[in-house]
Design a protein around this motif. Structure first.
Motif, PDB file in Angstrom:
ATOM      1  N   PRO A 175       0.808  -1.227   0.000  1.00 49.38           N
ATOM      2  CA  PRO A 175       0.000   0.000   0.000  1.00 49.38           C
ATOM      3  C   PRO A 175       0.837   1.272   0.000  1.00 49.38           C
ATOM      4  CG  PRO A 175      -0.862  -1.587   1.579  1.00 49.38           C
ATOM      5  CD  PRO A 175       0.444  -2.135   1.102  1.00 49.38           C
ATOM      6  N   SER A 176       2.024   1.215   0.593  1.00 52.70           N
ATOM      7  CA  SER A 176       2.871   2.402   0.681  1.00 52.70           C
ATOM      8  C   SER A 176       3.737   2.615  -0.563  1.00 52.70           C
ATOM      9  CB  SER A 176       3.789   2.297   1.901  1.00 52.70           C
ATOM     10  OG  SER A 176       4.620   1.144   1.805  1.00 52.70           O
ATOM     11  N   PHE A 177       3.638   1.713  -1.543  1.00 52.11           N
ATOM     12  CA  PHE A 177       4.496   1.791  -2.729  1.00 52.11           C
ATOM     13  C   PHE A 177       4.133   3.022  -3.554  1.00 52.11           C
ATOM     14  CE2 PHE A 177       6.546   0.251  -6.618  1.00 52.11           C
ATOM     15  CZ  PHE A 177       7.661  -0.392  -6.084  1.00 52.11           C
ATOM     16  N   PRO A 178       5.119   3.695  -4.155  1.00 51.40           N
ATOM     17  CA  PRO A 178       4.806   4.841  -5.022  1.00 51.40           C
ATOM     18  C   PRO A 178       3.801   4.451  -6.096  1.00 51.40           C
ATOM     19  CG  PRO A 178       7.161   4.719  -4.644  1.00 51.40           C
ATOM     20  CD  PRO A 178       6.574   3.466  -4.055  1.00 51.40           C
ATOM     21  N   PRO A 179       2.939   5.379  -6.499  1.00 51.77           N
ATOM     22  CA  PRO A 179       1.861   5.042  -7.445  1.00 51.77           C
ATOM     23  C   PRO A 179       2.388   4.465  -8.745  1.00 51.77           C
ATOM     24  CG  PRO A 179       2.122   7.428  -7.214  1.00 51.77           C
ATOM     25  CD  PRO A 179       2.937   6.798  -6.128  1.00 51.77           C
ATOM     26  N   THR A 180       2.108   3.188  -8.980  1.00 48.54           N
ATOM     27  CA  THR A 180       2.629   2.443 -10.127  1.00 48.54           C
ATOM     28  C   THR A 180       1.560   1.495 -10.641  1.00 48.54           C
ATOM     29  OG1 THR A 180       4.867   2.507  -9.190  1.00 48.54           O
ATOM     30  CG2 THR A 180       4.456   0.885 -10.910  1.00 48.54           C
ATOM     31  N   HIS A 192       5.889   4.071 -14.887  1.00 51.01           N
ATOM     32  CA  HIS A 192       6.807   4.804 -14.030  1.00 51.01           C
ATOM     33  C   HIS A 192       6.024   5.423 -12.875  1.00 51.01           C
ATOM     34  CE1 HIS A 192       9.745   3.916 -16.921  1.00 51.01           C
ATOM     35  NE2 HIS A 192       9.483   4.890 -17.777  1.00 51.01           N
ATOM     36  N   ALA A 193       6.673   5.555 -11.748  1.00 53.71           N
ATOM     37  CA  ALA A 193       6.027   6.144 -10.575  1.00 53.71           C
ATOM     38  C   ALA A 193       5.541   7.546 -10.914  1.00 53.71           C
ATOM     39  CB  ALA A 193       7.007   6.192  -9.409  1.00 53.71           C
ATOM     40  N   GLY A 194       4.329   7.859 -10.469  1.00 51.20           N
ATOM     41  CA  GLY A 194       3.758   9.169 -10.726  1.00 51.20           C
ATOM     42  C   GLY A 194       2.886   9.233 -11.949  1.00 51.20           C
ATOM     43  N   PHE A 195       2.758   8.109 -12.672  1.00 52.06           N
ATOM     44  CA  PHE A 195       1.953   8.105 -13.889  1.00 52.06           C
ATOM     45  C   PHE A 195       0.634   7.366 -13.711  1.00 52.06           C
ATOM     46  CE2 PHE A 195       6.061   9.277 -15.531  1.00 52.06           C
ATOM     47  CZ  PHE A 195       5.765  10.121 -16.603  1.00 52.06           C
ATOM     48  N   ILE A 234      12.946   2.533  -7.858  1.00 52.84           N
ATOM     49  CA  ILE A 234      11.615   1.940  -7.751  1.00 52.84           C
ATOM     50  C   ILE A 234      11.506   0.710  -8.640  1.00 52.84           C
ATOM     51  CG2 ILE A 234       9.166   2.341  -8.261  1.00 52.84           C
ATOM     52  CD1 ILE A 234       9.730   5.307  -7.403  1.00 52.84           C
ATOM     53  N   LYS A 235      12.108   0.757  -9.835  1.00 50.07           N
ATOM     54  CA  LYS A 235      12.053  -0.410 -10.714  1.00 50.07           C
ATOM     55  C   LYS A 235      12.833  -1.585 -10.132  1.00 50.07           C
ATOM     56  CE  LYS A 235       9.375   1.058 -13.968  1.00 50.07           C
ATOM     57  NZ  LYS A 235       9.023   2.347 -13.341  1.00 50.07           N
ATOM     58  N   LEU A 236      13.905  -1.306  -9.418  1.00 48.13           N
ATOM     59  CA  LEU A 236      14.607  -2.395  -8.730  1.00 48.13           C
ATOM     60  C   LEU A 236      13.699  -3.028  -7.677  1.00 48.13           C
ATOM     61  CD1 LEU A 236      18.135  -0.764  -8.338  1.00 48.13           C
ATOM     62  CD2 LEU A 236      17.636  -2.875  -9.583  1.00 48.13           C
ATOM     63  N   SER A 237      12.923  -2.210  -6.988  1.00 45.31           N
ATOM     64  CA  SER A 237      11.968  -2.748  -6.011  1.00 45.31           C
ATOM     65  C   SER A 237      10.880  -3.551  -6.706  1.00 45.31           C
ATOM     66  CB  SER A 237      11.342  -1.599  -5.201  1.00 45.31           C
ATOM     67  OG  SER A 237      12.315  -0.920  -4.436  1.00 45.31           O
TER      68      SER A 237
END
Length: 344
Positions: free
Chosen positions: A13-18, A72-75, A97-100
């Motif tokens: 839930p805490s992951f950047p918006p992806t 990508h995060a933020g999209f 973030i992509k590594l995560s």
């Protein structure tokens, strides 16, 4: 946003918006056999919806392959509805973030004790992210960035913008505008105005103005009516102008296929390595840049291909071109992981 019928990778839930699109294998290998995963990284704008038909074509051609495409995060537009936080993620943040995402992908879909092999595939600036990930994996202590018994087999770089993007025709023409915060602010304000129009109108206008396929027009309509995505896209593009400069990698990247995240028991029977597929007269890649990569790095990679002239940098907005590029990728994937291995 991925198509409504597409499964997605569970993210914290805490992951950047992806947003993600996940294709599970229709002919999975036996439980005792290693798994092969393909992670796809989009260009900018980093909305994975542009690539839905392309990823579906790849999945149909490779029934034993598990395929994940991640925006990508933020999209995702989360910054406009208050979900999963707001913010801006620059190029380096996107790499992290992509590594995560890759770690979560391997944990969720990998082969466990049988081993996991990973193929990275990128489009445009997504190729820069993929090469940066390879560098990070090589530079980190074994098993610190990827689970044990996981190895990166190689990668496929489509229309790669990995060196001197500011020297490209579009970089020279748009670089100053993209680096300006004013540009992002003005265009985000225009997106807020566009959001007042009925969604069907916006999609129709996009189709008339661009000739995009329906899936791409719907994705573009979402882009131009979501201020946070517009801000993210423009600011990320400005950061690309600053960050994607001179070639800064060594054999650990250009010789990928020998880069392992763990003990390497997930390695396939293929030859590994990187495939670079350049467009002809690509407006985001200067011709001298492409020629320099061929001359200085050609001997160290698996293959450098010059695509047919009719294939555009934005192939993902056209259904026919998406299918053609997916068909070309079939042989490259087979060569990296091993022809016939697991019927990939």
């Amino acid at each position: 946003m991925p198509p409504p019928s597409s499964p997605s990778l569970p993210l914290p839930p805490s992951f950047p918006p992806t947003d993600t699109i996940l294709h599970l294998p229709t002919a999975p290998p036996p439980p005792s056999a290693p798994r092969t995963l393909l992670l796809f990284l989009p260009g900018n704008p980093g909305l994975i919806g542009y690539y839905a038909p392309f990823l579906a074509s790849l999945a149909a051609q490779h029934p034993a392959l598990t395929i994940l495409g991640a925006s990508h995060a933020g999209f995702s537009g989360a910054g406009d509805d208050g979900e999963r936080g707001t913010g801006y993620w620059d190029v380096q943040a996107q790499v992290d973030i992509k590594l995560s995402v890759l770690r979560l992908f391997v944990a969720h879909c990998g082969g466990g004790a049988a081993g996991t092999g990973v193929v990275l595939m990128g489009h445009s600036m997504g190729c820069y992210l993929a090469l940066s990930m390879l560098h990070a994996i090589h530079s980190a202590p074994p098993s610190s960035l990827l689970p044990r018994r996981t190895s990166v087999l190689g990668g496929i770089m489509l229309f790669p913008t990995v060196v001197d993007i500011a020297a490209s025709p579009s970089g020279q023409r748009l670089g100053a505008l993209l680096r300006s915060r004013i540009t992002a602010t003005v265009l985000a304000a225009l997106a807020a105005v566009a959001a007042l129009l009925p969604a069907a109108w916006v999609v129709g206008i996009v189709r008339v103005l661009t000739g995009q396929a329906p899936h791409a027009a719907q994705t573009t309509a979402r882009l131009v009516t979501t201020p946070s995505i517009v801000r993210q896209a423009i600011r990320l593009a400005g950061d690309e102008m600053r960050v994607i400069g001179k070639d800064r990698w060594g054999k650990e990247v250009w010789g990928a296929g020998m880069v392992a995240g763990g003990e390497g028991s997930g390695k396939g029977k293929g030859n590994g390595g990187l495939v670079f597929a350049f467009g002809q007269n690509d407006h985001w890649v200067a011709e001298p840049t492409r020629a320099a990569i061929e001359q200085t790095r050609g001997a160290g990679v698996r293959e450098i291909v010059l695509l047919p002239p009719e294939l555009r940098h934005g192939f993902c907005t056209d259904l026919r071109q998406s299918a053609v590029v997916a068909g070309m990728c079939r042989a490259w994937i087979g060569g990296i992981v091993g022809e016939g291995e697991g019927e990939v």
